[in-house]
Design an enzyme around this catalytic site. Structure first.
Site, PDB file in Angstrom:
ATOM      1  N   MET A  25       0.847  -1.183   0.000  1.00  0.00           N
ATOM      2  CA  MET A  25       0.000   0.000   0.000  1.00  0.00           C
ATOM      3  C   MET A  25       0.881   1.229   0.000  1.00  0.00           C
ATOM      4  O   MET A  25       1.708   1.425   0.896  1.00  0.00           O
ATOM      5  CB  MET A  25      -0.907   0.001   1.231  1.00  0.00           C
ATOM      6  CG  MET A  25      -1.969  -1.092   1.212  1.00  0.00           C
ATOM      7  SD  MET A  25      -3.009  -1.080   2.688  1.00  0.00           S
ATOM      8  CE  MET A  25      -1.876  -1.805   3.879  1.00  0.00           C
TER       9      MET A  25
ATOM     10  N   CYS B 261      -4.032  -3.368  -9.267  1.00  0.00           N
ATOM     11  CA  CYS B 261      -4.401  -1.984  -8.975  1.00  0.00           C
ATOM     12  C   CYS B 261      -5.588  -1.542  -9.831  1.00  0.00           C
ATOM     13  O   CYS B 261      -5.557  -1.677 -11.052  1.00  0.00           O
ATOM     14  CB  CYS B 261      -3.218  -1.063  -9.228  1.00  0.00           C
ATOM     15  SG  CYS B 261      -3.566   0.651  -8.793  1.00  0.00           S
TER      16      CYS B 261
ATOM     17  N   LYS C  22       0.090 -10.747  -7.955  1.00  0.00           N
ATOM     18  CA  LYS C  22      -1.197 -10.451  -7.337  1.00  0.00           C
ATOM     19  C   LYS C  22      -2.131  -9.916  -8.417  1.00  0.00           C
ATOM     20  O   LYS C  22      -1.712  -9.124  -9.254  1.00  0.00           O
ATOM     21  CB  LYS C  22      -1.048  -9.414  -6.224  1.00  0.00           C
ATOM     22  CG  LYS C  22      -2.376  -9.083  -5.533  1.00  0.00           C
ATOM     23  CD  LYS C  22      -2.210  -7.992  -4.491  1.00  0.00           C
ATOM     24  CE  LYS C  22      -3.556  -7.659  -3.854  1.00  0.00           C
ATOM     25  NZ  LYS C  22      -3.468  -6.516  -2.912  1.00  0.00           N
TER      26      LYS C  22
ATOM     27  N   GLY D 218      -8.818 -10.250   0.491  1.00  0.00           N
ATOM     28  CA  GLY D 218     -10.113  -9.592   0.479  1.00  0.00           C
ATOM     29  C   GLY D 218     -10.944  -9.915   1.698  1.00  0.00           C
ATOM     30  O   GLY D 218     -11.287 -11.066   1.937  1.00  0.00           O
TER      31      GLY D 218
END
Length: 356
Positions: free
Chosen positions: A1, A85, A127, A189
């Site tokens: 992040m 993203c 990812k 998630g």
């Protein structure tokens, strides 16, 4: 992040039991061209013996060269490629969650990174998200391509790009990916508590979990996760006194890495996450969000009631950004016309930073 997982916060999470943590996302082009902002983000704590970097890239040549630099010059032990993203400034250029739509381009990028890292025996993971939207899903093909390219594992965020961070993560799709590939799948998630992680693994068969927003203002979540997966009893939730000790430690580490003034300024964004649900008054919260020295911070933290119990109302609740689903995902013109992408050149900015 971006702006969160700097060296100081990674050190704090390590102290709380985190197994593996990636640095802020950097761009392959920025690293190859020596961009100052990119290089400044590649700072590691002295105790960070396993260096893991999340790399963004849309050009196989740049990604391969960047991976080589990370392994050879920075001693990185793990490279994670970000294809998750969802923000418009990234997807409009074909990056992030948009890129897996071009299957062959995805394979070329993964192949370049795996080939470069293999010379140093460094694993490459990726990812991604479910896809662009429900009509343009990519995750099953992405998993197959990752496995064929030699990726060590794939992490799947159970949302599409159009969802952003809204709604609920689709864990059933994580299960389908587990059944679809032979490499480890990590679920991402809606991991807000250690019990969520155990449930995800049980329901999906995932090899592990990736935590993003769930640790904001709660670095001790990793302690709880480690205990849960080890079958141990979870620690008692921290009192406000223990939280304020953690807050000061966080600011102290930021100051050590960035200097006191910049470190305290960086800490301000974390205040609301740490104090979510607690009874601290608005004036005190405002003052903490403007803190500029460690001494000032210490004085303000003393005003918090050390005996206040952790607010049960926030347990299991979403943290960080959520927002609403986007009306559409911004993509390059004609991006959805085909799923090939062989030899496609997608220009990336040298200083692109975000998350997924």
């Amino acid at each position: 992040m971006a702006g969160i997982t700097n060296a100081a916060y990674r050190r704090l999470c390590r102290e709380q039991g985190a197994g593996l943590y990636v640095c802020e996302m950097i761009t392959s082009r920025g690293l190859v061209e020596g961009d100052a902002t990119t290089k400044a983000m590649l700072v590691f704590d002295e105790l960070e013996d396993i260096r893991s970097v999340q790399l963004y890239g849309t050009d196989p040549a740049y990604v391969g060269k960047a991976t080589e630099i990370l392994c050879a010059e920075y001693g990185v032990a793990h490279v994670d490629l970000n294809f998750g993203c969802p923000v418009p400034k990234v997807t409009r250029k074909g990056g992030g969650a948009a890129l897996p739509w071009k299957r062959n381009l995805l394979g070329e990028i993964l192949g370049a990174a795996v080939s470069a890292a293999a010379r140093y025996d460094v694993p490459v993971t990726m990812k991604t998200r479910l896809g662009i939207d429900p009509e343009h899903l990519t995750y099953l093909d992405a998993g197959r391509i990752a496995e064929e390219s030699g990726a060590a594992a794939i992490a799947l965020h159970g949302r599409t790009a159009i969802q952003g961070y809204s709604g609920e993560a689709d864990w059933d799709s994580i299960r389908r990916l587990v059944e679809h590939v032979g490499i480890p799948v990590l679920g991402n998630g809606d991991i807000w508590e250690a019990s969520d992680a155990l449930r995800m693994v049980a329901e999906t068969g995932a090899a592990g979990v990736v935590v993003g927003r769930g640790c904001l203002g709660r670095p001790w979540l990793f302690r709880d996760l480690a205990a849960a997966f080890a079958g141990e009893d979870l620690a008692v939730l921290p009192t406000l006194g223990e939280v304020r000790t953690m807050m000061y430690r966080h600011a102290e580490l930021l100051s050590q890495h960035m200097g006191e003034e910049r470190g305290c300024k960086e800490f301000r964004k974390h205040v609301s996450w740490y104090l979510k649900g607690f009874g601290a008054g608005g004036d005190l919260r405002h003052a903490l969000a403007l803190v500029s020295t460690l001494a000032e911070l210490a004085g303000l933290l003393e005003q918090l009631d050390p005996d206040e119990a952790y607010p049960s109302i926030v347990l299991g609740a979403p943290r960080g950004r959520q927002g609403s689903p986007r009306k559409r995902v911004v993509l390059p013109e004609g991006w959805l016309d085909d799923t090939d992408g062989t030899g496609l050149v997608v220009r990336e900015d040298a200083n692109e930073i975000s998350g997924g």
